[in-house]
Design an enzyme around this catalytic site. Structure first.
Site, PDB file in Angstrom:
ATOM      1  N   HIS A   1       4.649   5.083  -3.595  1.00 52.64           N
ATOM      2  CA  HIS A   1       4.007   5.029  -2.282  1.00 52.64           C
ATOM      3  C   HIS A   1       3.785   3.588  -1.853  1.00 52.64           C
ATOM      4  O   HIS A   1       3.866   2.654  -2.654  1.00 52.64           O
ATOM      5  CB  HIS A   1       2.664   5.763  -2.321  1.00 52.64           C
ATOM      6  CG  HIS A   1       1.706   5.189  -3.328  1.00 52.64           C
ATOM      7  ND1 HIS A   1       1.612   5.671  -4.618  1.00 52.64           N
ATOM      8  CD2 HIS A   1       0.815   4.165  -3.254  1.00 52.64           C
ATOM      9  CE1 HIS A   1       0.703   4.972  -5.287  1.00 52.64           C
ATOM     10  NE2 HIS A   1       0.208   4.047  -4.478  1.00 52.64           N
TER      11      HIS A   1
ATOM     12  N   HIS B   1       3.596  -3.204  -0.469  1.00 51.62           N
ATOM     13  CA  HIS B   1       4.379  -3.133  -1.698  1.00 51.62           C
ATOM     14  C   HIS B   1       4.417  -1.731  -2.292  1.00 51.62           C
ATOM     15  O   HIS B   1       3.586  -0.876  -1.969  1.00 51.62           O
ATOM     16  CB  HIS B   1       3.824  -4.099  -2.753  1.00 51.62           C
ATOM     17  CG  HIS B   1       2.466  -3.711  -3.263  1.00 51.62           C
ATOM     18  ND1 HIS B   1       1.296  -4.171  -2.701  1.00 51.62           N
ATOM     19  CD2 HIS B   1       2.086  -2.904  -4.293  1.00 51.62           C
ATOM     20  CE1 HIS B   1       0.257  -3.667  -3.349  1.00 51.62           C
ATOM     21  NE2 HIS B   1       0.709  -2.895  -4.329  1.00 51.62           N
TER      22      HIS B   1
END
Length: 326
Positions: free
Chosen positions: A264, A136
């Protein structure tokens, strides 16, 4: 060869009949059919619905107390308090098998590079049972809502996403790095992502931060000073409980700040802070095929407690959907 069972009428119930004419018959056994079995017709199963994984997004609780020994030494960031609901907003990615092979190869290279180091990289690609897990991009910190705020927040957040005119988008993976959590109790091996078309990640971050600020929760990446409406009073459980503004559909404040370098996807973690030498070793790894991957996002996830809500990004413009989104 297929096994054929006798019918119920030929069962050993005959043995229980009172008859002196014949001795009881032995119980019937399964016998092998000498005929070759017919091949079964194969049928392709329909694909699982997009929100299927949301039903099983939470792992089974194995202890009612925070026991780091059950979680590889990890400590719970948000302590369990009755009436508090840990909340996280994020974009989810289920890598395909070829994509997982590429990511596993990167983790293997990292472990080889850190062979002489104290760093022990734990993979986030799969759990201890070998089951592959979703990855995620976070749109919030781990925050806490209280019971009466759950539905109010979800309604506000869903409306904000729907009326934002943010469409489905994709990112590419660009750089390997280390990122710590806010408490600096864990360090994550991450892949930095590219800035998507139409600045979708920054726009989603602004929406998430603004909606959370309405409920007294801190922002991700941005400074809390940007949200003067935050009331940082504490309730008796120690949870921040901010006052919510009267208008739930106010516009999200636009910001000129670009947080593209912060977004990220975490692929591993460890408990020790990487040394400067460890960082250099990891940054020197050739990402190769990783940079060829495209990660597509069609929706935003809001996890409140153990419930995950899937909020679809709209495929039609606001003008096409009409004033009320129909």
């Amino acid at each position: 060869m297929a096994l054929v069972q006798y019918s119920d009428s030929e069962s050993d119930t005959d043995d229980r009949r009172s008859s002196s004419a014949s001795p009881p018959r032995p119980a019937k056994r399964l016998r092998q059919d000498s005929r070759p079995s017919k091949p079964k017709e194969t049928s392709s199963l329909p694909a699982l619905p997009a929100n299927f994984h949301d039903l099983y997004a939470s792992s089974t609780r194995v202890s009612v107390k925070d026991d780091p020994s059950l979680h590889g030494g990890r400590k719970r960031v948000i302590p369990h308090v009755e009436g508090n609901w840990p909340t996280h907003l994020y974009l989810e990615w289920y890598p395909s098998k070829p994509e997982l092979d590429v990511l596993n190869n990167i983790i293997s290279q990292v472990r080889n590079q850190l062979g002489q180091s104290n760093i022990k990289v734990h993979s986030l690609l799969q759990n201890d049972l070998g089951v592959y897990l979703p990855l995620h991009i976070s749109l919030s910190r781990p925050v806490v809502l209280v019971t009466e705020q759950r539905q109010q927040f979800l309604d506000l957040y869903q409306k904000a996403i729907v009326h934002s005119d943010i469409r489905p988008f994709h990112v590419t993976l660009e750089e390997l790095d280390w990122v710590s959590n806010y408490e600096k109790t864990r360090w994550f091996l991450v892949l930095r992502v590219s800035k998507p078309e139409n600045d979708s990640l920054n726009r989603l971050l602004r929406i998430s931060n603004q909606c959370l600020a309405s409920f007294g929760q801190p922002p991700l990446y941005e400074s809390a000073a940007k949200y003067p409406s935050l009331s940082r009073g504490k309730d008796k459980s120690g949870t921040s409980r901010g006052k919510r503004k009267e208008d739930p559909q106010r516009e999200v404040t636009e910001s000129t700040m670009d947080y593209s370098n912060f977004f990220h996807i975490s692929i591993g973690w460890n408990l020790e802070e990487p040394s400067p030498q460890d960082r250099v070793r990891v940054s020197s790894i050739d990402l190769g095929k990783v940079k060829e991957l495209k990660v597509h996002f069609l929706s935003v996830k809001a996890k409140i407690g153990n419930t995950v809500s899937n909020i679809d990004l709209q495929t039609k413009s606001l003008e096409e959907r009409g004033f009320v989104g129909l």
